[in-house]
Scaffold this motif. Structure first.
Motif, short mmCIF file in Angstrom:
data_model
loop_
_atom_site.label_atom_id
_atom_site.label_comp_id
_atom_site.label_asym_id
_atom_site.label_seq_id
_atom_site.Cartn_x
_atom_site.Cartn_y
_atom_site.Cartn_z
N ALA A 1 0.83 -1.21 0.00
CA ALA A 1 0.00 0.00 0.00
C ALA A 1 0.86 1.26 0.00
CB ALA A 1 -0.93 0.00 1.22
N SER A 2 1.96 1.27 0.78
CA SER A 2 2.82 2.45 0.80
C SER A 2 3.60 2.60 -0.51
CB SER A 2 3.79 2.39 1.99
OG SER A 2 4.69 1.30 1.88
N ILE A 3 4.00 1.48 -1.09
CA ILE A 3 4.66 1.54 -2.41
C ILE A 3 3.70 2.09 -3.45
CG2 ILE A 3 5.66 0.15 -4.26
CD1 ILE A 3 6.61 -1.82 -2.07
N HIS A 4 2.47 1.62 -3.42
CA HIS A 4 1.46 2.06 -4.39
C HIS A 4 1.19 3.56 -4.24
CE1 HIS A 4 -1.74 1.71 -7.24
NE2 HIS A 4 -2.70 1.94 -6.36
N ALA A 5 1.11 4.03 -3.00
CA ALA A 5 0.89 5.46 -2.77
C ALA A 5 2.07 6.28 -3.31
CB ALA A 5 0.70 5.72 -1.29
N HIS A 6 3.29 5.79 -3.10
CA HIS A 6 4.47 6.46 -3.64
C HIS A 6 4.42 6.53 -5.16
CE1 HIS A 6 8.69 7.70 -3.91
NE2 HIS A 6 8.91 6.68 -4.74
N VAL A 7 4.07 5.42 -5.79
CA VAL A 7 4.00 5.36 -7.24
C VAL A 7 2.91 6.29 -7.77
CG1 VAL A 7 3.33 3.86 -9.18
CG2 VAL A 7 5.06 3.11 -7.54
N HIS B 1 -5.30 1.74 -12.05
CA HIS B 1 -4.20 1.59 -12.99
C HIS B 1 -3.01 0.94 -12.29
CE1 HIS B 1 -1.94 2.60 -16.58
NE2 HIS B 1 -3.01 3.19 -17.07
N GLY B 2 -2.29 0.10 -13.04
CA GLY B 2 -1.07 -0.50 -12.53
C GLY B 2 0.07 0.49 -12.51
N HIS B 3 1.29 -0.01 -12.37
CA HIS B 3 2.45 0.86 -12.17
C HIS B 3 3.19 1.21 -13.44
CE1 HIS B 3 2.94 0.23 -7.54
NE2 HIS B 3 1.72 0.61 -7.90
N PHE B 4 2.50 1.23 -14.54
CA PHE B 4 3.06 1.78 -15.77
C PHE B 4 1.93 2.38 -16.61
CE2 PHE B 4 1.97 -2.58 -16.77
CZ PHE B 4 1.45 -2.53 -18.05
N TYR B 5 2.31 3.38 -17.40
CA TYR B 5 1.38 4.03 -18.31
C TYR B 5 1.70 3.60 -19.74
CZ TYR B 5 -0.41 7.34 -14.80
OH TYR B 5 -1.01 7.93 -13.72
N THR B 6 0.68 3.44 -20.54
CA THR B 6 0.85 3.05 -21.93
C THR B 6 0.24 4.11 -22.83
OG1 THR B 6 0.70 0.72 -21.31
CG2 THR B 6 0.43 1.24 -23.65
N TYR B 7 1.06 4.61 -23.75
CA TYR B 7 0.61 5.64 -24.70
C TYR B 7 0.55 5.03 -26.10
CZ TYR B 7 1.20 9.01 -20.99
OH TYR B 7 1.06 9.70 -19.81
N ARG B 8 -0.58 5.26 -26.76
CA ARG B 8 -0.76 4.75 -28.12
C ARG B 8 -0.50 5.87 -29.11
NH1 ARG B 8 -5.40 0.78 -28.77
NH2 ARG B 8 -6.62 2.48 -27.88
#
Length: 390
Positions: A292-298, A330-337
């Motif tokens: 949870a703390s990692i996710h908040a940081h991300v 959303h997961g820990h990466f963004y995807t741009y098309r």
């Protein structure tokens, strides 16, 4: 809080570089180096008897750590392998190849599964129903309808889709609607260690596969799967670890299996990565680091990243190109098309030349976020994009 100091050795090897691909190849924290050496030392001391320590101490310790991480009721439900494909194929080998096999999945599963299923579908007995994940806004409804429509023998879906970063439907929203005899496998590789996850209510219904290569930060070689406690499946693809406790007994014609997760185990493997994984989880526990703390940081990093793009105003990297706009799902990466694959290749190369590592698939450019990033890191990205625009 900055975590950069815990990754000093990787940073020393990559100075003046912004690594935006941790969802693909995650930096290892320094504690994993000592763990790597510990495996060598244990092997030297124990030789043949090192297995006593591995199976008597190390494996149970990591099982307990993972059970706590994922809220799995019984640590013995975890089984390990060198990769998820090995575990996946053990599940697939439980089905009689002479009998019909009906599979439900999506069009956004990782290559190990999608390639294997395409190959299996060459058999006349195998039928595969593939549900497109796009449009994302309607996927949960369409997936639930598909689950209800047919008595599938195997259902396979990701917790977070590798080619978009989009989180899949909540497991408890659809699993109860699957046929009682369906074998359900959830690919948790992009969720485990990134998205707060509790399997408490589904651990005796699903197989959950993940590993240490990405967000658990321990590198390749230690993947794992949870196995329902009431499981009686008999994988045809099996090895001597699958009945390790009875190894000294006479081996009869009937093949027996462990009564816990290790019924899906294979054979001899290098457990160095399990040592590294134990070291990472020990570090998290010692310093009070939670998913949870990692996710908040991300999520803070993701906001800083979006702000950097807004300031840069690069013509190819705009908010409109982001595949999914529900940023709280959303997961820990963004995807741009981008419009073309050629533009993605060119932009990724330009960023690489200026010290920013990304990764891409066809016309999709991916940016990942990790504990070893700080909000200030994305000023470099902003400045590079401004330069490229000029």
């Amino acid at each position: 809080m900055s975590f950069k100091a815990q990754y000093s050795r990787f940073f020393a090897a990559h100075t003046a570089r912004l690594h935006c691909a941790p969802h693909s190849h995650h930096y290892w924290p320094d504690v994993t180096r000592e763990a790597q050496l510990a495996y060598w030392d244990d092997s030297a001391r124990g030789v043949d008897h090192k297995w006593d320590q591995i199976f008597g101490e190390r494996v149970p310790a990591v099982q307990r750590q993972l059970a706590e991480l994922l809220s799995v009721p019984d640590p013995s439900q975890f089984v390990f392998a060198a990769n998820t494909h090995e575990l996946l194929y053990r599940v697939l080998s439980c089905f009689d190849p002479a009998q019909p096999l009906s599979i439900l999945t999506t069009d956004s599963e990782f290559h190990s599964f999608s390639r294997q299923v395409r190959r299996l579908s060459e058999r006349p007995t195998v039928k595969v129903q593939v549900i497109p994940t796009e449009p994302f806004d309607t996927f949960a409804t369409r997936w639930l309808e598909a689950v209800k429509q047919h008595q599938y023998q195997l259902i396979f879906a990701s917790q977070v889709f590798y080619n978009s970063g989009v989180i899949g439907p909540e497991l408890t929203d659809w699993i109860a609607h699957a046929h009682a005899d369906a074998t359900i496998v959830v690919d948790g590789y992009h969720g485990c260690g990134a998205i707060p996850t509790s399997l408490a209510s589904v651990a005796d219904r699903i197989f959950y596969v993940a590993g240490s290569y990405k967000y658990l930060q321990a590198g390749e070689g230690c993947c794992f799967m949870t196995v329902p406690r009431n499981c009686t499946l008999r994988p045809e693809y099996t090895g001597w670890f699958a009945d390790f406790a009875n190894l000294a007994k006479s081996q009869q014609s009937h093949v027996d299996y462990a009564t816990d997760g290790f019924r899906f185990a294979g054979a001899t493997m290098d457990y160095t990565a399990l040592y590294r994984l134990q070291a990472v989880l020990d570090w998290w526990h010692k310093d009070g680091i939670t998913v949870a703390s990692i996710h908040a940081h991300v999520q803070q990093l993701q906001q800083a990243f979006r702000d950097a793009l807004t300031e840069a105003q690069h013509p190819l990297l705009q908010c409109e190109q982001l595949l999914h706009h529900d940023l709280n799902h959303h997961g820990h990466f963004y995807t741009y098309r981008l419009p073309t694959a050629e533009q993605v290749t060119e932009l990724a190369a330009q960023l690489e030349q200026r010290g920013i590592a990304t990764d891409y698939r066809a016309n999709r450019l991916r940016f990942g976020f990790a504990m070893y990033h700080d909000v200030e890191d994305f000023t470099l990205l902003r400045d590079v994009l401004v330069q490229l625009k000029a």
